[in-house]
Design a protein around this motif. Structure first.
Motif: not given
Length: 155
Positions: A116-130
């Protein structure tokens, strides 16, 4: 069953908005339900007393705890994808989770996953999955919603 291989944030981004895959089926047994009841101190009879559940319950048999089905997500997620080259993985959140149908004992379940989403937070990947957990032969899912992981990739 082949799994996707992800080694970086950029590789995750390639799958944004796409289905990542489905896990294999898993049969939920009474033994597994009883062990979960012991671990969580939740021995409600609809889960742990097959005779009473058959005689008095609304489903004709015992049912898995909703949180038992939810706790199977990491196991099923690892069947869909292999993520390597990371230092740490953190469970970050669960959003809009709805339990749609009970999982009767001896049911076969599997999980379908979309990115659903993939965001780069200063080197940390926040991966949101449906995620949607299917019950074989049932139109309604056991649950659906969103889960979020934080992947701390190596440089």
């Amino acid at each position: 069953m082949s799994r996707l291989l992800i080694q970086s944030h950029q590789e995750f981004e390639q799958y944004l908005g796409k289905k990542l895959g489905s896990s294999e089926y898993h049969t939920v047994t009474q033994e597994q339900i009883n062990q979960f009841a012991d671990a969580t101190i939740d021995h409600q009879w609809i889960h742990t007393d097959p005779e009473r559940a058959k005689a008095e319950g609304a489903f004709g048999s015992t049912i898995a705890h909703g949180y038992l089905t939810l706790s199977l997500l990491p196991y099923m997620w690892e069947q869909v994808i292999e993520v390597t080259n990371y230092k740490m993985l953190v469970n970050y959140g669960i959003d809009q989770l709805k339990f749609g149908a009970p999982v009767l004992v001896n049911s076969r379940i599997r999980t379908h996953v979309w990115l659903e989403e993939c965001t780069n937070l200063r080197g940390i990947s926040r991966v949101k999955l449906k995620v949607k957990m299917e019950i074989e032969g049932n139109k309604k899912p056991a649950f659906d919603g969103f889960i979020t992981f934080l992947y701390h990739f190596n440089n």
